[in-house]
Design an enzyme around this catalytic site. Structure first.
Site, PDB file in Angstrom:
ATOM      1  N   LYS A 111       0.889  -1.371   0.010  1.00 31.60           N
ATOM      2  CA  LYS A 111      -0.246  -0.048   0.139  1.00 31.60           C
ATOM      3  C   LYS A 111       0.828   1.268  -0.016  1.00 31.60           C
ATOM      4  O   LYS A 111       0.600   2.265  -0.630  1.00 31.60           O
ATOM      5  CB  LYS A 111      -0.915   0.002   1.202  1.00 31.60           C
ATOM      6  CG  LYS A 111      -2.088  -0.968   1.447  1.00 31.60           C
ATOM      7  CD  LYS A 111      -3.056  -0.554   0.092  1.00 31.60           C
ATOM      8  CE  LYS A 111      -4.095  -1.861   0.172  1.00 31.60           C
ATOM      9  NZ  LYS A 111      -4.954  -1.805  -1.195  1.00 31.60           N
ATOM     10  N   LYS A 194      -5.101 -15.067 -12.636  1.00 25.15           N
ATOM     11  CA  LYS A 194      -6.416 -15.498 -11.948  1.00 25.15           C
ATOM     12  C   LYS A 194      -7.608 -14.358 -12.037  1.00 25.15           C
ATOM     13  O   LYS A 194      -7.506 -13.286 -12.637  1.00 25.15           O
ATOM     14  CB  LYS A 194      -6.490 -15.634 -10.422  1.00 25.15           C
ATOM     15  CG  LYS A 194      -5.885 -14.406  -9.770  1.00 25.15           C
ATOM     16  CD  LYS A 194      -6.011 -14.538  -8.282  1.00 25.15           C
ATOM     17  CE  LYS A 194      -6.327 -13.224  -7.703  1.00 25.15           C
ATOM     18  NZ  LYS A 194      -7.245 -13.148  -6.424  1.00 25.15           N
ATOM     19  N   LYS A 197     -11.666  -8.520  -9.951  1.00 26.10           N
ATOM     20  CA  LYS A 197     -12.184  -7.488 -10.473  1.00 26.10           C
ATOM     21  C   LYS A 197     -11.200  -6.483 -10.950  1.00 26.10           C
ATOM     22  O   LYS A 197     -11.400  -5.933 -11.966  1.00 26.10           O
ATOM     23  CB  LYS A 197     -12.972  -6.919  -9.090  1.00 26.10           C
ATOM     24  CG  LYS A 197     -13.476  -7.825  -8.271  1.00 26.10           C
ATOM     25  CD  LYS A 197     -14.201  -6.830  -7.240  1.00 26.10           C
ATOM     26  CE  LYS A 197     -13.456  -7.367  -5.745  1.00 26.10           C
ATOM     27  NZ  LYS A 197     -13.791  -8.661  -5.262  1.00 26.10           N
TER      28      LYS A 197
HETATM   29  P1  ADP Z   1     -10.345  -9.826  -6.519  1.00 27.80           P
HETATM   30  O1  ADP Z   1      -8.999 -10.800  -6.854  1.00 27.80           O
HETATM   31  O2  ADP Z   1     -11.435 -10.030  -7.515  1.00 27.80           O
HETATM   32  O3  ADP Z   1     -10.180  -8.486  -5.973  1.00 27.80           O
HETATM   33  P2  ADP Z   1     -10.658 -10.734  -3.621  1.00 27.80           P
HETATM   34  O4  ADP Z   1      -9.147 -10.649  -3.412  1.00 27.80           O
HETATM   35  O5  ADP Z   1     -11.470  -9.705  -2.840  1.00 27.80           O
HETATM   36  O6  ADP Z   1     -10.971 -10.681  -5.245  1.00 27.80           O
HETATM   37  O7  ADP Z   1     -10.794 -12.273  -2.893  1.00 27.80           O
HETATM   38  C1  ADP Z   1     -11.903 -12.575  -2.359  1.00 27.80           C
HETATM   39  C2  ADP Z   1     -11.815 -14.111  -1.931  1.00 27.80           C
HETATM   40  O8  ADP Z   1     -12.085 -14.832  -3.118  1.00 27.80           O
HETATM   41  C3  ADP Z   1     -10.510 -14.572  -1.340  1.00 27.80           C
HETATM   42  O9  ADP Z   1     -10.722 -15.417  -0.543  1.00 27.80           O
HETATM   43  C4  ADP Z   1      -9.945 -15.006  -2.677  1.00 27.80           C
HETATM   44  O10 ADP Z   1      -8.880 -16.181  -2.247  1.00 27.80           O
HETATM   45  C5  ADP Z   1     -10.976 -15.485  -3.450  1.00 27.80           C
HETATM   46  N1  ADP Z   1     -10.507 -15.507  -4.875  1.00 27.80           N
HETATM   47  C6  ADP Z   1     -10.438 -14.322  -5.688  1.00 27.80           C
HETATM   48  N2  ADP Z   1     -10.234 -14.619  -7.014  1.00 27.80           N
HETATM   49  C7  ADP Z   1     -10.169 -15.946  -7.089  1.00 27.80           C
HETATM   50  C8  ADP Z   1      -9.745 -16.782  -8.204  1.00 27.80           C
HETATM   51  N3  ADP Z   1      -9.581 -16.215  -9.408  1.00 27.80           N
HETATM   52  N4  ADP Z   1      -9.761 -18.152  -8.005  1.00 27.80           N
HETATM   53  C9  ADP Z   1      -9.806 -18.598  -6.694  1.00 27.80           C
HETATM   54  N5  ADP Z   1      -9.964 -17.757  -5.599  1.00 27.80           N
HETATM   55  C10 ADP Z   1     -10.306 -16.640  -5.876  1.00 27.80           C
END
Ligand code: ADP
Ligand code: TRP
Length: 332
Positions: A111, A194, A197
């Site tokens: 950050k 992966k 968002k």
């Molecule tokens: P993003 O990457 O969209 O910001 P977050 O980091 O908020 O998503 O993830 C919220 C939850 O979803 C976490 O527990 C994370 O491990 C899981 N998660 C997010 N993206 C994936 C993915 N592509 N595959 C598996 N788990 C995921």
């Protein structure tokens, strides 16, 4: 039965990565453990959201989790800011959290790099608040991914520090938890990395996406050249398509495309449309339920009220006891 706690960040709509990587585990856990799931709205203040945006995103997340099957009767589903005892424990824990150790947490360093103009104390003490979230229910299991490991270590350290300081065995150690299974990684549609968002709307499929949107996104999913020799190893973008198919399609469908790959007769367009169709069938009931829950303000209100009551009962007990241990005692 163990006590499980997990915080849900209140940003954006849920995509299939969130669903298969996290939410599906929650759905299973609520049947087997004493679960506390909450929306981490206090944590979101580190980025100073506008009041209307904050409320809207908390409501969105709540609706989607309820629609996907989190059951307020089975688990304790609540909003972090509804439980003031968490903030109280956070304040207490801050007295024994040191600047040096907080500055070394990888998410903080990240950050500092990414938003040098907003390095507030909330960011520095983010892991202390997360510790309070977890140990306030004396949880031993925390369903989170690898990126949260440093935060969990901080939770163990701060809990143990309290125990050592006051010579008590009060807070148990929390550890990451995922049923001992391999973590699922849902790939994005851009052929690399992966689903997330942050990598762009078109690279993720959301639980709210309708059939046309899913089809459009899948059509644009990145793929490599067609195979030219039999049984060739799959390049990443093609493996990704198979990984996505694995989540939503039947065994027969997957076997069919596996054999067309081996025989070099695979048509990526067909495969993508098959995945889009199966994704849509998978998501349709959840999408429908999201609409229903979204319209049912009474159900939402009831759910958060039950959650708030259950979470506060558990949190208040811990804080009362912790304060006694520290030496805060009543004069009346
Ligand atoms: P993003 O990457 O969209 O910001 P977050 O980091 O908020 O998503 O993830 C919220 C939850 O979803 C976490 O527990 C994370 O491990 C899981 N998660 C997010 N993206 C994936 C993915 N592509 N595959 C598996 N788990 C995921
Ligand atoms: N830091 C977690 C994340 O970024 C969210 C979170 C806040 C959390 N408090 C928690 C997770 C307590 C588990 C337990 O995803």
């Amino acid at each position: 039965m163990e006590t499980v706690v997990s915080g849900i960040r209140s940003t954006g709509n849920l995509h299939l990565g969130n669903y298969f990587g996290a939410l599906k585990n929650f759905l299973r856990m609520q049947n087997e453990h004493n679960c506390y799931f909450f929306i981490a709205d206090l944590h979101s203040l580190t980025t100073h959201p506008h009041p209307a945006d904050l409320h809207k995103s908390v409501r969105n997340v709540l609706v989607e989790y309820l629609a996907a099957g989190l059951d307020p009767e089975k688990c304790t589903l609540y909003i972090q800011s509804d439980v003031p005892e968490i903030s109280e424990l956070y304040l207490i824990l801050n007295m024994n959290a040191y600047k040096g150790e907080l500055e070394r947490v990888p998410s903080f360093k990240e950050k500092v790099r990414s938003q040098p103009n907003n390095v507030n104390a909330g960011l520095l003490t983010y892991p202390v608040l997360m510790t309070a979230d977890i140990i306030i229910h004396k949880a031993t299991k925390v369903p989170v991914g690898k990126d949260q490991e440093a935060h969990l270590e901080m939770a163990r350290n701060l809990g143990n520090r309290f125990n050592n300081m006051y010579e008590v065995d009060f807070f148990p150690e929390p550890y990451a938890f995922n049923f001992g299974e391999q973590l699922v990684k849902v790939p994005g549609l851009d052929g690399k990395g992966k689903m997330s968002k942050s990598s762009g709307e078109h690279t993720a499929i959301f639980l709210t996406d309708d059939e046309a949107t899913i089809t459009k996104k899948m059509k644009r999913a990145v793929t490599d050249m067609s195979p030219t020799e039999a049984n060739a190893p799959k390049p990443e973008s093609i493996q990704n398509l198979f990984d996505l198919m694995q989540l939503v399609s039947s065994k027969e469908t997957i076997a069919h495309f596996e054999s067309t790959w081996k025989e070099c007769s695979i048509r990526y367009g067909d495969m993508k449309m098959q995945i889009a169709k199966d994704m849509n069938s998978y998501i349709a009931p959840i999408r429908q339920r999201i609409k229903e829950v979204d319209a049912d303000t009474e159900f939402i209100a009831k759910a958060v009220k039950i959650g708030e009551e259950k979470a506060r009962a558990s949190a208040a007990k811990t804080v009362r006891e912790a304060k006694e241990i520290i030496g805060f005692r009543k004069f009346y």
